[in-house]
Design an enzyme around this catalytic site. Sequence first.
Site, PDB file in Angstrom:
ATOM      1  N   ASP A 147       0.744  -1.307  -0.023  1.00  0.00           N
ATOM      2  CA  ASP A 147      -0.220  -0.003   0.151  1.00  0.00           C
ATOM      3  C   ASP A 147       0.881   1.255   0.079  1.00  0.00           C
ATOM      4  O   ASP A 147       1.891   1.229   0.305  1.00  0.00           O
ATOM      5  CB  ASP A 147      -0.803  -0.072   1.226  1.00  0.00           C
ATOM      6  CG  ASP A 147      -0.239   0.035   2.536  1.00  0.00           C
ATOM      7  OD1 ASP A 147       1.017  -0.648   2.798  1.00  0.00           O
ATOM      8  OD2 ASP A 147      -0.576   0.471   3.379  1.00  0.00           O
ATOM      9  N   GLU A 167       0.549  -1.825   5.383  1.00  0.00           N
ATOM     10  CA  GLU A 167       1.253  -1.425   6.446  1.00  0.00           C
ATOM     11  C   GLU A 167       1.012   0.141   6.640  1.00  0.00           C
ATOM     12  O   GLU A 167       1.279   0.412   8.094  1.00  0.00           O
ATOM     13  CB  GLU A 167       2.626  -1.224   5.541  1.00  0.00           C
ATOM     14  CG  GLU A 167       3.924  -1.081   6.788  1.00  0.00           C
ATOM     15  CD  GLU A 167       4.426   0.306   6.753  1.00  0.00           C
ATOM     16  OE1 GLU A 167       5.271   0.676   7.498  1.00  0.00           O
ATOM     17  OE2 GLU A 167       3.827   1.037   5.887  1.00  0.00           O
TER      18      GLU A 167
END
Length: 486
Positions: free
Chosen positions: A78, A145
Site C-alpha cells: 500500500d 502497512e
Amino acid sequence: MSEIQTLQPKLLWKWFSQICAIPHPSYQEEQIAQFIVHWAKGKGFYAERDEVGNILIRKPATAGMEDHVPVALQAHLDMVPQANEGTQHDFKKDPIQPYIDGEWVKARGTTLGADNGIGMASALAVLDSEDLVHPPLEVLLTMTEEAGMEGAIGLRPNWLQSEVMVNTDTEENGEIYIGCAGGENANISLEIERKLNTFEHSYQLVLKGFSGGHSGGDIHTGRANAIKVLARFLARLTQDEPQFQFSLSEIRGGSVRNAIPREAFATLVFNEGLDTLKNAVQDFESVLKHELAKVEPNLTFTLQSVEKADTVFSQSTTHKAIHLLNVLPNGVIRNSDVLDNVVESSLSIGILRTDETHIKGTILIRSLIHSGNRYVGSLLKSLVSLVGAEVEFNGYYPGWEPHNDAPIVNLTEKIYADVLGYAPVVKVIHAGLECGLLKKIYPNIDMVSIGPTIRNAHSPDEKVHIPAVQTYWALLTKLLAAMPKK
C-alpha cells in the site's frame, strides 16, 4: 509508456511504472495484489496469499547458489493517499502520474508512492530478471502497512523458509537501518453539545500550504502540524479578543494518521466582530510567516464566508475543544539516551474530524521503548480527563530491537562501502518499519533494511532520487550474489 521507464535500471523502473498505474492506497490493495500473483504464477513461480492477503512468491536459486543462505525481500503493497488541495484525484480509481524533474521522480499533485513502491518494484524486478545471481529467493509483500501494519500483524507463521530478510523500506541513501520505533494509535473523542444556530455570520478559517511529511521520520524537523497551529490561533482569539464572542460549528484537519497534517479548517459563527476576526487572521498569518519562514515557506491562513449550518457547538463544547487541542502534546517528547541524534518518544495528531455527536482525533504515538509509549499514553489520559473527553488505544506494534552484530548487517555494511566508496551509516530510526512485527513471528530470521533516498514521504511533495535508486539497485543485487553458503 511512462517517461520513467527510460531510466536505469530499466527493469526496476518498468515495475514502478506498472505499480503507479494500478491504484493501491491502504485498504485498496486487492487489484495490485491480484495482478502480481497472476503475473508470478504465469512465470511459473510459487505464489500464495495468506489469511490476511499477504503475498509470498518463491524463485529458485540461480545455478551454483542452491546451497547458499536463502533470502526474503520484503516490501508493503500500500501507499499513503495524499493530494494537494484542488487536485482532483480518486486514489481508488486514478493512476499516479509520475514524472522526471531533474534528478528526481515526483507525482503530479499527489503522493508518489515511492514509499514503498520502489522497494516493491525492486523485489519484482529481481524476480523478473533472468541474469541476476541470487540464492533461493522469497518475496514477501504485506498488506496495509501504512494504516496499521495489518499485514505484518496477521502474517502466517511457518510460511517463510528464508534465513535472512532484506526490508526495502529505508528512505536514505548510504544508510542501513537495523532498528526502529514501535507505535500505537490513541483515539481521542469529545462529545459535542449542540444548539440551534441563531448566529448571523458563518466563516471558515482555512490553514494550508504546510510541508507535512512523515510523522516519524520528519517529526524532529520542526515542521508545523496544521491542526495544532489552528488550535493555537483559536486559543489566542479567545484570550486576546474576549469581546469577540463565537462558537464553532466544525473543526477538522489532516487525512492519515502517520502524516503531519498540511491543512486544517474551522468554521466560526458569530453576530458581531467580523473586522476583529479579519484583523486577527491577518496578524496571525504574519506571525506564522515570520516564525516558520524556513520550515513552512508556503503556508497561507485565510478567512472565507460559508453557508450557515443548522446547529453549532455550545459555548462549553467550543471552549473544551479549543483548550483540549491547544494543550495536546505534539512532536518530540524525548530523545534517546543511548542513541545519538535519535528521537525516543513522540506523538502526532494526524486526523481531526467533526461528526454529529463528537469531535474525534487520531494520534500516532511512537517510541523506541515500551515505557516511553506508556508515558505518552498516560499524558493523554490525564489530559482528556480534565475536559471530560475520552481516549482509546489500539493498533499497537512493537519496535525492532537492533542487533548490529548480525552477519547480514556486517555483510551489507561491507558491500555498501564498496558500492558507495565510503562507509555507510548503520542506524536506528524513529519511523516505524514492519521488521519488529516480522521478527516477533519469525524470531530466527536476521533482518536489515535498505533503500534509496525518498524525500517528503506521506505528502504530495514526495520524491525519489534517481541516482540513489541506481545505488540501491547495485547494493541489492550485489548483496544477493554475495550471500554465503549455509
